[in-house]
Design a protein around this motif. Structure first.
Motif, PDB file in Angstrom:
ATOM      1  N   THR A  40      -8.617  -2.931  -0.358  1.00  0.00           N
ATOM      2  CA  THR A  40      -8.682  -4.392  -0.434  1.00  0.00           C
ATOM      3  C   THR A  40      -8.383  -4.854  -1.850  1.00  0.00           C
ATOM      4  OG1 THR A  40     -10.408  -4.371   1.269  1.00  0.00           O
ATOM      5  CG2 THR A  40     -10.117  -6.411   0.033  1.00  0.00           C
ATOM      6  N   LEU A  41      -7.497  -5.844  -1.960  1.00  0.00           N
ATOM      7  CA  LEU A  41      -7.153  -6.434  -3.244  1.00  0.00           C
ATOM      8  C   LEU A  41      -7.177  -7.948  -3.110  1.00  0.00           C
ATOM      9  CD1 LEU A  41      -4.830  -3.968  -2.545  1.00  0.00           C
ATOM     10  CD2 LEU A  41      -4.682  -4.126  -5.042  1.00  0.00           C
ATOM     11  N   GLY A  42      -7.240  -8.631  -4.240  1.00  0.00           N
ATOM     12  CA  GLY A  42      -7.174 -10.084  -4.247  1.00  0.00           C
ATOM     13  C   GLY A  42      -5.953 -10.555  -5.000  1.00  0.00           C
ATOM     14  N   ILE A  43      -5.408 -11.681  -4.582  1.00  0.00           N
ATOM     15  CA  ILE A  43      -4.290 -12.323  -5.277  1.00  0.00           C
ATOM     16  C   ILE A  43      -4.700 -13.760  -5.562  1.00  0.00           C
ATOM     17  CG2 ILE A  43      -1.888 -13.070  -5.134  1.00  0.00           C
ATOM     18  CD1 ILE A  43      -1.322 -10.752  -3.302  1.00  0.00           C
ATOM     19  N   GLY A  44      -4.461 -14.208  -6.776  1.00  0.00           N
ATOM     20  CA  GLY A  44      -4.832 -15.580  -7.121  1.00  0.00           C
ATOM     21  C   GLY A  44      -4.102 -16.045  -8.362  1.00  0.00           C
ATOM     22  N   GLY A  45      -4.526 -17.204  -8.849  1.00  0.00           N
ATOM     23  CA  GLY A  45      -3.937 -17.774 -10.044  1.00  0.00           C
ATOM     24  C   GLY A  45      -2.748 -18.658  -9.741  1.00  0.00           C
ATOM     25  N   SER A  46      -2.371 -19.450 -10.721  1.00  0.00           N
ATOM     26  CA  SER A  46      -1.227 -20.338 -10.576  1.00  0.00           C
ATOM     27  C   SER A  46       0.043 -19.532 -10.337  1.00  0.00           C
ATOM     28  CB  SER A  46      -1.076 -21.192 -11.836  1.00  0.00           C
ATOM     29  OG  SER A  46       0.061 -22.013 -11.770  1.00  0.00           O
ATOM     30  N   GLY A  47       0.764 -19.866  -9.261  1.00  0.00           N
ATOM     31  CA  GLY A  47       1.960 -19.125  -8.905  1.00  0.00           C
ATOM     32  C   GLY A  47       1.690 -17.972  -7.961  1.00  0.00           C
ATOM     33  N   ALA A  48       0.481 -17.937  -7.374  1.00  0.00           N
ATOM     34  CA  ALA A  48       0.129 -16.848  -6.464  1.00  0.00           C
ATOM     35  C   ALA A  48       1.069 -16.794  -5.263  1.00  0.00           C
ATOM     36  CB  ALA A  48      -1.316 -16.995  -5.995  1.00  0.00           C
ATOM     37  N   ALA A  49       1.519 -17.953  -4.793  1.00  0.00           N
ATOM     38  CA  ALA A  49       2.410 -17.968  -3.634  1.00  0.00           C
ATOM     39  C   ALA A  49       3.717 -17.235  -3.925  1.00  0.00           C
ATOM     40  CB  ALA A  49       2.696 -19.416  -3.219  1.00  0.00           C
ATOM     41  N   ASN A  81       5.132  -4.251   6.736  1.00  0.00           N
ATOM     42  CA  ASN A  81       4.841  -2.855   7.016  1.00  0.00           C
ATOM     43  C   ASN A  81       3.450  -2.759   7.649  1.00  0.00           C
ATOM     44  OD1 ASN A  81       7.365  -2.104   5.998  1.00  0.00           O
ATOM     45  ND2 ASN A  81       6.559  -1.867   3.910  1.00  0.00           N
ATOM     46  N   ASP A  82       2.534  -1.979   7.106  1.00  0.00           N
ATOM     47  CA  ASP A  82       1.180  -1.884   7.668  1.00  0.00           C
ATOM     48  C   ASP A  82       0.166  -2.681   6.865  1.00  0.00           C
ATOM     49  OD1 ASP A  82       1.633  -0.358   9.948  1.00  0.00           O
ATOM     50  OD2 ASP A  82       1.611   1.519   8.816  1.00  0.00           O
ATOM     51  N   GLY A  83       0.651  -3.572   5.997  1.00  0.00           N
ATOM     52  CA  GLY A  83      -0.248  -4.397   5.201  1.00  0.00           C
ATOM     53  C   GLY A  83      -0.386  -5.790   5.783  1.00  0.00           C
ATOM     54  N   ALA A  84      -1.410  -6.509   5.321  1.00  0.00           N
ATOM     55  CA  ALA A  84      -1.640  -7.891   5.755  1.00  0.00           C
ATOM     56  C   ALA A  84      -2.167  -8.690   4.581  1.00  0.00           C
ATOM     57  CB  ALA A  84      -2.627  -7.943   6.914  1.00  0.00           C
ATOM     58  N   ILE A  85      -1.716  -9.929   4.490  1.00  0.00           N
ATOM     59  CA  ILE A  85      -2.224 -10.819   3.456  1.00  0.00           C
ATOM     60  C   ILE A  85      -2.875 -12.014   4.117  1.00  0.00           C
ATOM     61  CG2 ILE A  85      -0.015 -12.047   3.101  1.00  0.00           C
ATOM     62  CD1 ILE A  85      -0.882 -11.981   0.059  1.00  0.00           C
ATOM     63  N   LEU A  86      -4.119 -12.286   3.754  1.00  0.00           N
ATOM     64  CA  LEU A  86      -4.923 -13.346   4.347  1.00  0.00           C
ATOM     65  C   LEU A  86      -5.003 -14.509   3.363  1.00  0.00           C
ATOM     66  CD1 LEU A  86      -5.798 -10.578   5.625  1.00  0.00           C
ATOM     67  CD2 LEU A  86      -8.071 -11.579   5.943  1.00  0.00           C
ATOM     68  N   GLN A  87      -4.684 -15.705   3.828  1.00  0.00           N
ATOM     69  CA  GLN A  87      -4.789 -16.878   2.958  1.00  0.00           C
ATOM     70  C   GLN A  87      -6.176 -17.476   3.121  1.00  0.00           C
ATOM     71  OE1 GLN A  87      -1.511 -19.590   2.993  1.00  0.00           O
ATOM     72  NE2 GLN A  87      -2.557 -21.127   1.749  1.00  0.00           N
ATOM     73  N   LEU A  88      -7.029 -17.290   2.098  1.00  0.00           N
ATOM     74  CA  LEU A  88      -8.399 -17.789   2.131  1.00  0.00           C
ATOM     75  C   LEU A  88      -8.475 -19.253   1.730  1.00  0.00           C
ATOM     76  CD1 LEU A  88     -10.309 -14.781   0.525  1.00  0.00           C
ATOM     77  CD2 LEU A  88      -9.449 -15.051   2.860  1.00  0.00           C
ATOM     78  N   ALA A  89      -7.586 -19.667   0.829  1.00  0.00           N
ATOM     79  CA  ALA A  89      -7.530 -21.048   0.353  1.00  0.00           C
ATOM     80  C   ALA A  89      -6.213 -21.194  -0.401  1.00  0.00           C
ATOM     81  CB  ALA A  89      -8.723 -21.356  -0.560  1.00  0.00           C
ATOM     82  N   HIS A  94      -5.194 -18.571  -3.133  1.00  0.00           N
ATOM     83  CA  HIS A  94      -6.312 -17.612  -3.100  1.00  0.00           C
ATOM     84  C   HIS A  94      -6.148 -16.742  -1.858  1.00  0.00           C
ATOM     85  CE1 HIS A  94     -10.159 -15.976  -4.127  1.00  0.00           C
ATOM     86  NE2 HIS A  94     -10.767 -16.435  -3.053  1.00  0.00           N
ATOM     87  N   PHE A  95      -5.851 -15.447  -2.076  1.00  0.00           N
ATOM     88  CA  PHE A  95      -5.497 -14.557  -0.985  1.00  0.00           C
ATOM     89  C   PHE A  95      -6.297 -13.258  -1.050  1.00  0.00           C
ATOM     90  CE2 PHE A  95      -1.839 -17.137  -2.144  1.00  0.00           C
ATOM     91  CZ  PHE A  95      -1.349 -17.587  -0.920  1.00  0.00           C
ATOM     92  N   MET A  96      -6.417 -12.612   0.104  1.00  0.00           N
ATOM     93  CA  MET A  96      -6.954 -11.260   0.193  1.00  0.00           C
ATOM     94  C   MET A  96      -5.863 -10.376   0.783  1.00  0.00           C
ATOM     95  SD  MET A  96     -10.426  -9.911   2.132  1.00  0.00           S
ATOM     96  CE  MET A  96     -11.544 -10.517   0.853  1.00  0.00           C
ATOM     97  N   LEU A  97      -5.622  -9.240   0.149  1.00  0.00           N
ATOM     98  CA  LEU A  97      -4.536  -8.337   0.530  1.00  0.00           C
ATOM     99  C   LEU A  97      -5.117  -7.023   1.039  1.00  0.00           C
ATOM    100  CD1 LEU A  97      -1.482  -7.584   0.525  1.00  0.00           C
ATOM    101  CD2 LEU A  97      -1.768  -6.928  -1.880  1.00  0.00           C
ATOM    102  N   ILE A  98      -4.741  -6.646   2.258  1.00  0.00           N
ATOM    103  CA  ILE A  98      -5.157  -5.380   2.853  1.00  0.00           C
ATOM    104  C   ILE A  98      -3.932  -4.470   2.915  1.00  0.00           C
ATOM    105  CG2 ILE A  98      -6.306  -4.280   4.807  1.00  0.00           C
ATOM    106  CD1 ILE A  98      -7.963  -6.460   3.415  1.00  0.00           C
ATOM    107  N   LEU A  99      -4.011  -3.328   2.232  1.00  0.00           N
ATOM    108  CA  LEU A  99      -2.885  -2.413   2.164  1.00  0.00           C
ATOM    109  C   LEU A  99      -3.313  -1.000   2.529  1.00  0.00           C
ATOM    110  CD1 LEU A  99      -1.047  -3.284  -1.197  1.00  0.00           C
ATOM    111  CD2 LEU A  99      -0.310  -3.863   1.124  1.00  0.00           C
ATOM    112  N   PRO A 100      -2.387  -0.205   3.105  1.00  0.00           N
ATOM    113  CA  PRO A 100      -2.657   1.231   3.187  1.00  0.00           C
ATOM    114  C   PRO A 100      -2.978   1.754   1.789  1.00  0.00           C
ATOM    115  CG  PRO A 100      -0.722   0.672   4.473  1.00  0.00           C
ATOM    116  CD  PRO A 100      -1.086  -0.560   3.702  1.00  0.00           C
ATOM    117  N   LYS A 101      -3.903   2.698   1.703  1.00  0.00           N
ATOM    118  CA  LYS A 101      -4.374   3.135   0.383  1.00  0.00           C
ATOM    119  C   LYS A 101      -3.239   3.626  -0.499  1.00  0.00           C
ATOM    120  CE  LYS A 101      -8.357   5.083   0.100  1.00  0.00           C
ATOM    121  NZ  LYS A 101      -9.479   6.054   0.128  1.00  0.00           N
ATOM    122  N   SER A 102      -2.286   4.359   0.071  1.00  0.00           N
ATOM    123  CA  SER A 102      -1.171   4.870  -0.737  1.00  0.00           C
ATOM    124  C   SER A 102      -0.342   3.726  -1.322  1.00  0.00           C
ATOM    125  CB  SER A 102      -0.290   5.791   0.100  1.00  0.00           C
ATOM    126  OG  SER A 102       0.232   5.107   1.234  1.00  0.00           O
TER     127      SER A 102
END
Length: 323
Positions: A120-129, A150-158, A161-169
């Motif tokens: 699990t990772l987070g994406i944020g800040g100005s220009g996150a899109a 691929n096998d990842g997903a990005i969730l838009q929380l606000a 402001h995003f949450m990124l789910i990626l395969p560990k590799s």
């Protein structure tokens, strides 16, 4: 903290000084996979969100309560192939999974740790899109939506402001690349400013969902069927019995209070305990926190953190309307 997917080199790149968009690893957030023919039906009876509304391009924010309507976890739930993935802070997820396994023995459902497969990772800040696009994802298109690559997903929380789910590799490779990397605290600051929270161990089972503003962020369905704790949650809504809410506060101090620390309000010459810290982060002697307080608190009320230095707290506006 599980750090098997974070290398020493990756840690060295993390900073609170990143300007603009950033990617932040969130190793304190775990992922559980839920599978079996009864998985949706079982979770529908255990959570505040309406599982029937989950689609391939949406995710659900929800909560798990005990029989008294007290919140054990606040989570994000998405479909991944033939499984459901639940993402939450480690303390609360462990508490909920123990209960789900206990009461799910008569259902065809299983709960398995997925953190060996996903990160699990987070994406944020100005220009996150724009950064989302650089990673190969389409923008989800609004809060509560997700996009896949691929096998990842990005969730838009606000917004931004995003949450990124990626395969560990893939997560390991991402953190070894030249993308702007930030410490988890920078993402948490944004999480707090969006009026969002998670539960650490001292606060599990302490609040009904409305005290965490979950009705304001579409984490409670009032039209679905019965679920654990529903009677209390419904009573809070329809009888107006909830007298507390979560508020965003800021202070200039070097303190970083733990979850559960007291907040006091001044009444004439006296100070009285009125609330508790849920989450807090301090960056460069700027404290940001979200706390449960009376729902009629106003910016003119004098508030302070109960501590040796007792810094004054400033009430900030919520980014959503409380109903």
């Amino acid at each position: 903290m599980h750090t098997s997917w974070l290398t020493a080199n990756s840690y060295g790149k993390l900073s609170n000084q990143v300007q603009g968009a950033f990617i932040a690893p969130l190793p304190a957030f775990d992922i559980i996979s839920v599978s079996g023919p009864d998985s949706r039906k079982y979770l529908q009876s255990q959570t505040t969100c309406d599982i029937d509304k989950l689609t391939d391009d949406t995710f659900l924010r929800g909560a798990h309560c005990d029989a008294k309507g007290k919140t054990w976890s606040v989570f994000h739930l998405l479909q991944q192939h033939d499984e459901l993935l639940i993402v939450a802070f480690r303390d609360e997820l462990n508490a909920s999974v123990a209960q789900w396994r206990k009461f799910g023995v008569f259902s065809k459902v299983s709960f398995n740790a997925a953190d060996n497969n996903f990160a699990t990772l987070g994406i944020g800040g100005s220009g996150a899109a724009e950064l989302v696009g650089r990673l190969g994802f389409n923008l989800p298109g609004g809060n509560g939506r997700l996009s896949r690559h691929n096998d990842g997903a990005i969730l838009q929380l606000a917004d931004e402001h995003f949450m990124l789910i990626l395969p560990k590799s893939d997560a390991i490779a991402l953190l070894d690349s030249d993308y702007p990397l930030a410490a988890p605290t920078l993402w948490l600051k944004q999480h707090i400013l969006q009026g969002l929270c998670y539960l650490e161990q001292p606060l599990i089972g302490e609040f009904v969902p409305q005290m965490l503003n979950l009705q304001a962020v579409d984490a409670i369905s009032f039209t679905k069927g019965c679920y654990l704790g529903q009677e209390t949650v419904a009573r809070m809504k329809y009888l107006g019995r909830n007298k507390r809410a979560s508020w965003i506060l800021q202070a200039e101090t070097d303190e970083a209070p733990a979850a559960g620390c007291d907040i006091e309000q001044q009444f004439n010459d006296n100070w009285r305990r009125v609330g508790q810290v849920i989450n807090a982060v301090n960056i460069n002697n700027q404290l940001w926190l979200i706390a449960v307080l009376p729902n009629d608190i106003t910016p003119v009320d004098s508030l302070r953190l109960k501590s040796d230095s007792a810094p004054a707290l400033q009430l900030l506006p919520l980014p959503y309307h409380l109903s």
